[in-house]
Design a protein around this motif. Structure first.
Motif, PDB file in Angstrom:
ATOM      1  N   PHE A  10      38.666  75.846  35.004  1.00 23.18           N
ATOM      2  CA  PHE A  10      38.122  74.614  35.033  1.00 23.18           C
ATOM      3  C   PHE A  10      37.753  73.485  36.210  1.00 23.18           C
ATOM      4  O   PHE A  10      36.871  73.487  36.849  1.00 23.18           O
ATOM      5  N   PRO A  11      39.094  72.708  36.644  1.00 20.40           N
ATOM      6  CA  PRO A  11      38.831  71.081  37.657  1.00 20.40           C
ATOM      7  C   PRO A  11      38.062  71.929  38.865  1.00 20.40           C
ATOM      8  O   PRO A  11      39.597  72.384  39.842  1.00 20.40           O
ATOM      9  N   GLN A  12      37.310  72.876  39.337  1.00 19.66           N
ATOM     10  CA  GLN A  12      37.059  73.322  40.446  1.00 19.66           C
ATOM     11  C   GLN A  12      37.295  72.734  41.391  1.00 19.66           C
ATOM     12  O   GLN A  12      37.671  73.351  42.883  1.00 19.66           O
ATOM     13  N   VAL A  13      36.782  71.160  41.568  1.00 22.14           N
ATOM     14  CA  VAL A  13      36.763  70.050  43.466  1.00 22.14           C
ATOM     15  C   VAL A  13      38.552  70.424  43.474  1.00 22.14           C
ATOM     16  O   VAL A  13      38.675  70.605  44.334  1.00 22.14           O
ATOM     17  N   CYS A  14      39.485  70.476  42.529  1.00 20.64           N
ATOM     18  CA  CYS A  14      41.043  70.399  42.629  1.00 20.64           C
ATOM     19  C   CYS A  14      41.093  71.390  43.818  1.00 20.64           C
ATOM     20  O   CYS A  14      41.884  71.713  44.076  1.00 20.64           O
ATOM     21  N   LEU A  15      40.568  72.797  43.313  1.00 18.93           N
ATOM     22  CA  LEU A  15      40.992  74.553  44.328  1.00 18.93           C
ATOM     23  C   LEU A  15      40.248  74.527  45.478  1.00 18.93           C
ATOM     24  O   LEU A  15      40.718  75.160  46.748  1.00 18.93           O
ATOM     25  N   THR A  16      39.090  74.044  45.203  1.00 23.54           N
ATOM     26  CA  THR A  16      37.785  73.935  47.031  1.00 23.54           C
ATOM     27  C   THR A  16      39.056  72.561  48.079  1.00 23.54           C
ATOM     28  O   THR A  16      38.892  72.676  48.963  1.00 23.54           O
ATOM     29  N   GLY A  17      38.813  71.370  47.088  1.00 28.23           N
ATOM     30  CA  GLY A  17      39.779  70.260  48.292  1.00 28.23           C
ATOM     31  C   GLY A  17      38.499  69.373  48.386  1.00 28.23           C
ATOM     32  O   GLY A  17      39.403  68.931  49.167  1.00 28.23           O
ATOM     33  N   GLN A  18      37.198  69.823  47.933  1.00 29.26           N
ATOM     34  CA  GLN A  18      35.826  68.987  48.419  1.00 29.26           C
ATOM     35  C   GLN A  18      35.767  67.568  47.700  1.00 29.26           C
ATOM     36  O   GLN A  18      35.315  67.407  46.779  1.00 29.26           O
ATOM     37  N   TYR A  19      36.267  66.805  47.909  1.00 29.53           N
ATOM     38  CA  TYR A  19      36.883  64.917  47.280  1.00 29.53           C
ATOM     39  C   TYR A  19      36.019  64.611  47.346  1.00 29.53           C
ATOM     40  O   TYR A  19      35.362  64.561  48.421  1.00 29.53           O
ATOM     41  N   ALA A 108      51.728  77.285  29.068  1.00 30.30           N
ATOM     42  CA  ALA A 108      51.213  76.108  30.240  1.00 30.30           C
ATOM     43  C   ALA A 108      50.236  75.929  30.751  1.00 30.30           C
ATOM     44  O   ALA A 108      49.772  75.085  30.853  1.00 30.30           O
ATOM     45  N   ASN A 109      49.708  77.043  31.563  1.00 34.23           N
ATOM     46  CA  ASN A 109      48.937  76.806  31.921  1.00 34.23           C
ATOM     47  C   ASN A 109      47.639  77.507  31.562  1.00 34.23           C
ATOM     48  O   ASN A 109      46.533  77.159  31.973  1.00 34.23           O
ATOM     49  N   MET A 110      47.790  77.191  29.975  1.00 40.30           N
ATOM     50  CA  MET A 110      46.138  77.904  29.813  1.00 40.30           C
ATOM     51  C   MET A 110      44.853  75.894  29.311  1.00 40.30           C
ATOM     52  O   MET A 110      43.656  76.395  29.048  1.00 40.30           O
ATOM     53  N   ILE A 111      45.424  75.220  30.142  1.00 45.51           N
ATOM     54  CA  ILE A 111      45.031  74.451  29.904  1.00 45.51           C
ATOM     55  C   ILE A 111      44.430  74.548  30.808  1.00 45.51           C
ATOM     56  O   ILE A 111      42.640  73.092  31.213  1.00 45.51           O
ATOM     57  N   TYR A 112      44.208  74.868  32.518  1.00 40.97           N
ATOM     58  CA  TYR A 112      43.761  74.410  33.342  1.00 40.97           C
ATOM     59  C   TYR A 112      42.055  76.304  32.574  1.00 40.97           C
ATOM     60  O   TYR A 112      41.463  76.169  33.627  1.00 40.97           O
ATOM     61  N   GLU A 116      37.225  71.435  28.420  1.00 40.61           N
ATOM     62  CA  GLU A 116      38.242  70.844  26.551  1.00 40.61           C
ATOM     63  C   GLU A 116      39.323  70.658  26.631  1.00 40.61           C
ATOM     64  O   GLU A 116      39.653  69.859  26.169  1.00 40.61           O
ATOM     65  N   LEU A 117      40.084  71.768  27.158  1.00 40.15           N
ATOM     66  CA  LEU A 117      41.125  72.026  26.645  1.00 40.15           C
ATOM     67  C   LEU A 117      41.337  71.400  28.265  1.00 40.15           C
ATOM     68  O   LEU A 117      42.975  70.643  28.172  1.00 40.15           O
ATOM     69  N   TYR A 118      41.153  70.986  29.580  1.00 43.51           N
ATOM     70  CA  TYR A 118      41.779  70.481  30.201  1.00 43.51           C
ATOM     71  C   TYR A 118      41.909  68.894  30.372  1.00 43.51           C
ATOM     72  O   TYR A 118      42.881  68.258  29.859  1.00 43.51           O
ATOM     73  N   GLN A 119      40.534  68.525  29.084  1.00 42.93           N
ATOM     74  CA  GLN A 119      40.414  67.314  28.894  1.00 42.93           C
ATOM     75  C   GLN A 119      41.112  66.509  28.049  1.00 42.93           C
ATOM     76  O   GLN A 119      41.614  65.092  27.780  1.00 42.93           O
ATOM     77  N   GLN A 120      41.600  67.489  27.120  1.00 43.64           N
ATOM     78  CA  GLN A 120      42.567  67.176  25.757  1.00 43.64           C
ATOM     79  C   GLN A 120      43.799  66.765  26.709  1.00 43.64           C
ATOM     80  O   GLN A 120      44.889  66.069  26.164  1.00 43.64           O
ATOM     81  N   ALA A 121      44.468  67.800  27.665  1.00 43.26           N
ATOM     82  CA  ALA A 121      45.702  67.613  28.322  1.00 43.26           C
ATOM     83  C   ALA A 121      45.612  66.171  29.498  1.00 43.26           C
ATOM     84  O   ALA A 121      46.148  65.608  28.996  1.00 43.26           O
ATOM     85  N   GLU A 122      44.920  66.365  30.022  1.00 43.27           N
ATOM     86  CA  GLU A 122      44.830  64.759  30.386  1.00 43.27           C
ATOM     87  C   GLU A 122      44.177  63.839  29.938  1.00 43.27           C
ATOM     88  O   GLU A 122      45.008  62.573  30.204  1.00 43.27           O
ATOM     89  N   ASN A 123      43.638  63.346  27.987  1.00 43.01           N
ATOM     90  CA  ASN A 123      43.666  62.452  27.757  1.00 43.01           C
ATOM     91  C   ASN A 123      45.479  62.594  27.150  1.00 43.01           C
ATOM     92  O   ASN A 123      46.151  61.313  27.379  1.00 43.01           O
TER      93      ASN A 123
END
Length: 197
Positions: A10-19, A108-112, A116-123
């Motif tokens: 999900f968080p593609q910006v984290c993979l590309t590093g283009q913040y 454990a890696n399923m949050i990515y 929806e899963l990532y944002q729940q884990a983030e919360n």
């Protein structure tokens, strides 16, 4: 273990590093990191406050015992109440660590895998972090407060033994602040929900 295709994470910006700014940098910090930082803060700050309070109280008790050995047993209550602050932090850390983890470690890696899963884990991770801040700082100041009051009690009791009960009431009310933080931490932990997977 369930493998996730890197293109589907999900968080593609984290993979590309283009913040695009600091918000993306904080957004890409793993929810697991926020959770473990919160657990560490709850334990570490609470134990720090307890240790500082014990140090302050013990110095006065030991100094006063030179002239008045009778105060030793009575003033141990201050040290016990300081130690309770550290125990409060440990209780909250255990509650958070049990509630904010995946039910199945192989997932454990399923949050990515989805937004929806990532944002729940983030919360859940953010909540664990702020629980650690709330409980840790409250117990730090509670431990210092009980330590200063315990020190004053040792010095006053050495001069006049009749003042011990009234000072004990003040110390008990001061130590209740740490208990209030534990109650608030439990409520925050319960209302924030569990880990999504």
């Amino acid at each position: 273990m369930n493998e996730i295709d890197i293109q589907d994470m999900f968080p593609q910006v984290c993979l590309t590093g283009q913040y695009s700014g600091w918000k993306d940098v904080f957004y890409c910090i793993s929810p697991y990191a926020w959770t473990y930082i919160g657990i560490g803060l709850a334990m570490g700050l609470s134990i720090f406050g307890a240790a500082w309070g014990i140090m302050i109280t013990s110095a006065s008790v030991l100094g006063s015992m030179v002239k008045m050995p009778r105060i030793q047993s009575k003033n141990l209550i201050s040290i016990i109440l300081c130690e309770a602050c550290g125990i409060y932090g440990l209780i909250i850390a255990l509650l958070v660590s049990q509630g904010k983890k995946p039910a199945d470690a192989t997932k454990a890696n399923m949050i990515y895998s989805s937004k929806e899963l990532y944002q729940q884990a983030e919360n859940a991770g953010y909540c664990a972090f702020w629980i650690g801040i709330c409980v840790g700082l409250s117990n730090t100041f509670c431990g210092i407060c009980v330590g200063v009051l315990g020190s004053s009690t040792a010095l006053v009791t050495a001069q006049n033994g009749a003042t011990f009960i009234s000072m004990l009431v003040v110390i008990i009310f001061a130590s209740a602040v740490g208990l209030y933080a534990v109650i608030i931490g439990i409520i925050m932990n319960t209302n924030s929900g569990n880990w999504p997977v």
